[in-house]
Design a protein around this motif. Structure first.
Motif, PDB file in Angstrom:
ATOM      1  N   GLU A   9       4.272  -3.236   4.238  1.00 25.76           N
ATOM      2  CA  GLU A   9       2.835  -3.314   3.486  1.00 25.76           C
ATOM      3  C   GLU A   9       3.087  -3.962   2.319  1.00 25.76           C
ATOM      4  OE1 GLU A   9       1.307   0.208   5.134  1.00 25.76           O
ATOM      5  OE2 GLU A   9       2.095   1.065   3.610  1.00 25.76           O
ATOM      6  N   ARG A  10       2.330  -3.747   1.721  1.00 26.39           N
ATOM      7  CA  ARG A  10       2.643  -4.178   0.049  1.00 26.39           C
ATOM      8  C   ARG A  10       1.653  -2.566  -0.257  1.00 26.39           C
ATOM      9  NH1 ARG A  10       2.721  -9.119  -1.723  1.00 26.39           N
ATOM     10  NH2 ARG A  10       2.242 -10.711  -0.721  1.00 26.39           N
ATOM     11  N   PRO A  11       3.178  -2.185  -1.640  1.00 23.28           N
ATOM     12  CA  PRO A  11       2.891  -0.656  -1.961  1.00 23.28           C
ATOM     13  C   PRO A  11       1.914  -0.035  -2.577  1.00 23.28           C
ATOM     14  CG  PRO A  11       4.379  -1.685  -3.033  1.00 23.28           C
ATOM     15  CD  PRO A  11       4.124  -2.731  -1.592  1.00 23.28           C
ATOM     16  N   SER A  12       1.181   0.718  -3.096  1.00 21.03           N
ATOM     17  CA  SER A  12       0.478   0.748  -3.627  1.00 21.03           C
ATOM     18  C   SER A  12       0.842   0.922  -5.476  1.00 21.03           C
ATOM     19  CB  SER A  12      -0.039   2.521  -3.860  1.00 21.03           C
ATOM     20  OG  SER A  12       0.585   3.675  -4.281  1.00 21.03           O
ATOM     21  N   GLN A  13       0.595   0.635  -6.168  1.00 19.56           N
ATOM     22  CA  GLN A  13       0.588   0.117  -7.861  1.00 19.56           C
ATOM     23  C   GLN A  13       2.050   1.399  -7.772  1.00 19.56           C
ATOM     24  OE1 GLN A  13      -1.946  -0.314 -10.492  1.00 19.56           O
ATOM     25  NE2 GLN A  13      -0.214  -0.467 -12.289  1.00 19.56           N
ATOM     26  N   ASP A  14       1.310   3.065  -7.643  1.00 19.36           N
ATOM     27  CA  ASP A  14       2.117   3.958  -8.295  1.00 19.36           C
ATOM     28  C   ASP A  14       3.641   4.120  -7.231  1.00 19.36           C
ATOM     29  OD1 ASP A  14       1.954   6.519  -8.349  1.00 19.36           O
ATOM     30  OD2 ASP A  14       2.121   7.258  -6.850  1.00 19.36           O
ATOM     31  N   ILE A  15       3.245   3.948  -5.679  1.00 21.46           N
ATOM     32  CA  ILE A  15       4.445   3.976  -5.043  1.00 21.46           C
ATOM     33  C   ILE A  15       5.207   2.774  -5.005  1.00 21.46           C
ATOM     34  CG2 ILE A  15       5.796   3.489  -2.705  1.00 21.46           C
ATOM     35  CD1 ILE A  15       4.312   6.063  -2.899  1.00 21.46           C
ATOM     36  N   SER A  16       4.831   1.711  -5.973  1.00 21.67           N
ATOM     37  CA  SER A  16       5.801   0.894  -6.617  1.00 21.67           C
ATOM     38  C   SER A  16       6.701   0.808  -7.568  1.00 21.67           C
ATOM     39  CB  SER A  16       4.800  -1.219  -6.337  1.00 21.67           C
ATOM     40  OG  SER A  16       5.574  -1.993  -7.069  1.00 21.67           O
ATOM     41  N   SER A  30       9.149  -1.498  -8.265  1.00 20.19           N
ATOM     42  CA  SER A  30       8.340  -2.323  -8.224  1.00 20.19           C
ATOM     43  C   SER A  30       9.112  -3.524  -6.795  1.00 20.19           C
ATOM     44  CB  SER A  30       7.918  -3.315  -9.904  1.00 20.19           C
ATOM     45  OG  SER A  30       7.730  -2.060 -10.537  1.00 20.19           O
ATOM     46  N   TYR A  52       8.004   6.049   2.554  1.00 18.72           N
ATOM     47  CA  TYR A  52       7.702   4.198   1.425  1.00 18.72           C
ATOM     48  C   TYR A  52       9.621   3.816   1.150  1.00 18.72           C
ATOM     49  CZ  TYR A  52       3.244   4.832   1.523  1.00 18.72           C
ATOM     50  OH  TYR A  52       1.637   5.575   1.712  1.00 18.72           O
ATOM     51  N   ASP A  89       5.529  10.823   1.115  1.00 22.71           N
ATOM     52  CA  ASP A  89       4.049  10.904  -0.175  1.00 22.71           C
ATOM     53  C   ASP A  89       3.755  11.944   1.455  1.00 22.71           C
ATOM     54  OD1 ASP A  89       1.100  11.459   0.327  1.00 22.71           O
ATOM     55  OD2 ASP A  89       1.445   9.941  -1.638  1.00 22.71           O
TER      56      ASP A  89
END
Length: 261
Positions: free
Chosen positions: A129-136, A141, A165, A244
């Protein structure tokens, strides 16, 4: 069987504290002192009404207060019981020690064995999946990640829900992408792939749970959660995983061992 007077005492008619709170205080003290142990059934509404000489609604308010505090749980048609929730001592400086991975043990297994409990994992989901901004941002990134979601149980009771993640370029087409990554968990697989773990950063805060977290962890009313975000770094300084985790606050004792110098 001790009398309720010896276990709970009597009301103080001179106190300005509400009667239902006095009853809750007496029950709470009895639980704290072990007069009622985890899993024990508390006196019935009728018994409490007769003992304290109050209305049934007053007793219900007292029992409801204990449930809101997470000390008791109501079972329909059976009564109100002391909520069983033995805490697990979470040793942050030891639980990720390499010797445990070398023995094929993941961190949760180590904690469960130390507590004398039976560990289980369910609600497992593994997906790209595409990560959230924080996880990325924490992972440097990446455009896509492999997410591993699972719920942990001790002796059949949910205690935490975690999502790991990992950058997709590390995890795709490896055992980490399988539901069961093998002995020692994903950290053992990362080290086998050449990403020797160097250190972990953990951020911890306490908060009230979301409705979804209440359902997932089967939390009693009033029980907060511990929200922990851990980032694992390899010896090259690369962030190789972000975990998380949401934990039932009454299920864990967080213990940190700090060096003396």
């Amino acid at each position: 069987m001790p009398s309720l007077t010896s276990v709970l005492g009597v009301l103080d008619p001179t106190s300005d504290r509400a009667v239902f709170r006095q009853i809750a205080d007496a029950l709470r003290e009895a639980i704290d002192k072990g007069r009622f142990r985890e899993g024990d059934k508390l006196p019935s509404e009728t018994e409490l009404v007769d003992h304290f000489g109050v209305s049934r609604m007053t007793v219900r308010n007292a029992l409801s207060l204990l449930q809101q505090e997470g000390l008791a749980v109501s079972e329909h048609g059976k009564g109100v019981f002391v909520r069983p929730r033995p805490p697990v001592r979470r040793l942050a400086s030891d639980r990720f020690a390499r010797r445990h991975r070398d023995q094929g043990k993941a961190a949760f297994t180590v904690e469960a064995e130390a507590a004398g409990s039976r560990p289980e994992v369910d609600s497992l989901e593994v997906k790209e999946e595409r990560p959230s901004q924080d996880i990325s941002a924490r992972l440097g990134s990446p455009r896509k990640v492999l997410a591993r979601r699972r719920r942990y149980l001790l002796d059949g009771r949910p205690v935490e829900f975690a999502t790991s993640y990992l950058p997709l370029d590390l995890a795709r087409n490896t055992p980490i992408a399988q539901p069961n990554p093998g002995p020692g968990g994903i950290y053992a697989r990362l080290e086998e792939m050449g990403h020797r773990l160097d250190h972990f950063d953990e951020e911890i805060r306490a908060r009230m749970p979301s409705p979804a977290e209440v359902r997932t962890l089967q939390l009693a009313s009033g029980v907060p959660v511990i929200h922990l975000v851990r980032t694992a770094f390899d010896s090259e300084g690369r962030a190789v995983e972000v975990c998380d985790t949401v934990m039932a606050a009454d299920a864990y004792v967080l213990a940190y061992q700090l060096p003396a110098n």
